[in-house]
Design a protein around this motif. Sequence first.
Motif, short mmCIF file in Angstrom:
data_model
loop_
_atom_site.label_atom_id
_atom_site.label_comp_id
_atom_site.label_asym_id
_atom_site.label_seq_id
_atom_site.Cartn_x
_atom_site.Cartn_y
_atom_site.Cartn_z
N LEU A 1 0.75 -1.27 0.02
CA LEU A 1 0.05 0.06 0.09
C LEU A 1 0.82 1.39 0.06
O LEU A 1 1.60 1.43 0.83
N VAL A 2 0.61 2.10 -1.07
CA VAL A 2 1.52 3.42 -1.27
C VAL A 2 0.67 4.65 -1.04
O VAL A 2 -0.39 4.60 -1.43
N VAL A 3 0.98 5.41 -0.02
CA VAL A 3 0.46 6.78 0.23
C VAL A 3 1.35 7.59 -0.10
O VAL A 3 2.33 7.92 0.64
N GLU A 4 1.07 8.46 -1.26
CA GLU A 4 1.93 9.51 -1.85
C GLU A 4 1.11 10.55 -2.43
O GLU A 4 0.34 10.45 -3.38
N ASN A 5 1.19 11.79 -2.10
CA ASN A 5 0.35 13.08 -2.37
C ASN A 5 0.85 13.66 -3.78
O ASN A 5 0.09 14.23 -4.46
N ASP A 6 2.25 13.13 -4.40
CA ASP A 6 2.67 13.91 -5.42
C ASP A 6 2.19 12.90 -6.77
O ASP A 6 2.57 11.49 -6.71
N PRO A 7 1.47 12.95 -7.76
CA PRO A 7 1.14 12.03 -8.46
C PRO A 7 2.16 11.53 -9.42
O PRO A 7 1.90 10.28 -9.77
N ALA A 8 2.78 12.42 -9.82
CA ALA A 8 4.01 11.90 -10.76
C ALA A 8 4.98 10.68 -9.96
O ALA A 8 5.21 9.55 -10.55
N THR A 9 5.25 11.32 -8.70
CA THR A 9 5.95 10.19 -7.75
C THR A 9 5.07 8.89 -7.65
O THR A 9 5.69 7.90 -7.73
N ALA A 10 3.94 8.96 -7.33
CA ALA A 10 2.98 7.61 -7.10
C ALA A 10 2.86 7.02 -8.23
O ALA A 10 3.22 5.50 -8.18
N ASP A 11 2.66 7.44 -9.29
CA ASP A 11 2.71 6.81 -10.65
C ASP A 11 4.01 5.93 -10.79
O ASP A 11 3.88 4.95 -11.22
N ALA A 12 5.04 6.79 -10.83
CA ALA A 12 6.36 6.00 -11.08
C ALA A 12 6.74 4.92 -10.01
O ALA A 12 7.26 3.85 -10.31
N LEU A 13 6.44 4.96 -8.80
CA LEU A 13 6.54 4.21 -7.82
C LEU A 13 5.70 3.06 -8.02
O LEU A 13 6.11 1.66 -7.70
N ALA A 14 4.40 3.11 -8.51
CA ALA A 14 3.49 1.93 -8.36
C ALA A 14 3.80 1.38 -9.76
O ALA A 14 3.95 -0.05 -9.79
N ARG A 15 4.53 1.87 -10.82
CA ARG A 15 4.91 1.13 -11.93
C ARG A 15 6.20 0.21 -11.71
O ARG A 15 6.26 -0.76 -12.29
N LEU A 16 6.89 0.94 -10.67
CA LEU A 16 8.40 0.17 -10.57
C LEU A 16 8.11 -1.09 -9.78
O LEU A 16 8.56 -2.27 -9.93
N LEU A 17 6.99 -0.77 -8.49
CA LEU A 17 6.67 -2.00 -7.88
C LEU A 17 6.03 -3.12 -8.62
O LEU A 17 6.16 -4.25 -8.43
N ARG A 18 5.21 -2.65 -9.56
CA ARG A 18 4.52 -3.77 -10.32
C ARG A 18 5.57 -4.56 -11.28
O ARG A 18 5.41 -5.78 -11.66
#
Length: 440
Positions: free
Chosen positions: A327-344
């Motif tokens: 579960l990721v909680v991140e308020n910056d959309p660009a960071t959240a998207d990049a982190l989710a893509r990396l984890l997947r």
Amino acid sequence: MSAASDAESARRIAKLERINAALMAHVERSMDQQGSAYSLFQTAIMLEGRVRARTEELTGLMHSLERSNAALVAAKEEAETANRSKTRFLAAASHDLLQPLNAARLSVSALADMPLAPEALAISGQIERGLQTIEDLIKTLLDISKLDAGVVRPTIRPIRLSDLLHGVVANFQRIAEAKGLRLHVRGPDCVVVSDSVMLGRIVQNLVSNALRYTASGGVLIVVRVRGQACRIEVIDTGCGIAPAERALVFEEFYRGEAEMMDSEPGLGLGLSIVQRMAATLDHPLVLASRPGHGTRVSLTVPLGLAPPEAEARLGPVATRLTGAKILVVENDPATADALARLLRNWDAEVVVFRDLAGVTAAGDLAPDLLILDYHLDNGACGLAVAEHFRGGSGGLLPVIVTTADHGAEIAAEVAALGGELVHKPTRPAQLRALLTALLA
């Protein structure tokens, strides 16, 4: 009778003359004494006037000095206020700068995991190196600002020196091998008393600088024990430093005439950081060099009386995170998207939220691990999400807290929570190793 009368008269006259002479002598002495007293009186008056004049002059000078001191104190306070403001500004600016940089690095790492043509992979590597240079510059400028402002407070404790130095060698071994250089540590294993983070940064910067200016031969880290002190020497077989440059190499952005030799120019800030940190730790720093033969930089550190407590070491790092629910909680959309893509890309199952409200609205969630941004929108704190899950389950899930803020208060809060602190920009390899260790 006449003769006797004349004789008597003569005796009386002689006696009167003697009396008169004695009286005259007495009068003359009295006059001389009065004259001397008068002269002394006049001298005393004159000296008193001089003393008064000098006193007034000194009083004026003292008042002038007091005014100057007051002006200097005011100027010093103004300068310190400006310095503190600069430090706060740089800290805030660095957070805003590191946030998009963090997203960019995560995106590049995710891109490198995809099947790409060799040319695309080369371009991805160039982007990664450019982002690394920007990150290093921002962090170094922030470090210099904090050191100059005096807000850095070292944590002094015993350090096993061999662990620290072999860790530095491990970090730079690949760079040394790529240049065909030798990199070794020599000397006894001992315990020193210092700040482990700052001492590590000093040695890293010295080794990095030595490798940059060495074309053949190698770099040697030597440990010498002298009485109650330990001298750490970083010796290279590089180009050396001319006498005229030795006083300049510790200045910001000074890279020396030999910088053209290196295809990867530095920022010119490494030795400036070294000097400031050594001064903060009160570790004497000495540079000696012979042009054409090499350079030796020595750092003297006090010896410790007892070894530090053994630190837990991570086991081998696995290569996949298949099926892990993160579960990721991140308020910056660009960071959240990049982190989710990396984890997947690492085969993890990922859900992303902007804040605690989104998490609670999602209902029943059973993550294996939390990755929380410390600073959320509207002053909210990511640690509240960890507290939310602890309250629901009665236990604390593994937590990784990310932030660009290097403040000691945040580190203490994360430690009290039992979480792991990762500073932005996040290094993908570090994140993957940490995830694997926490999920093991």
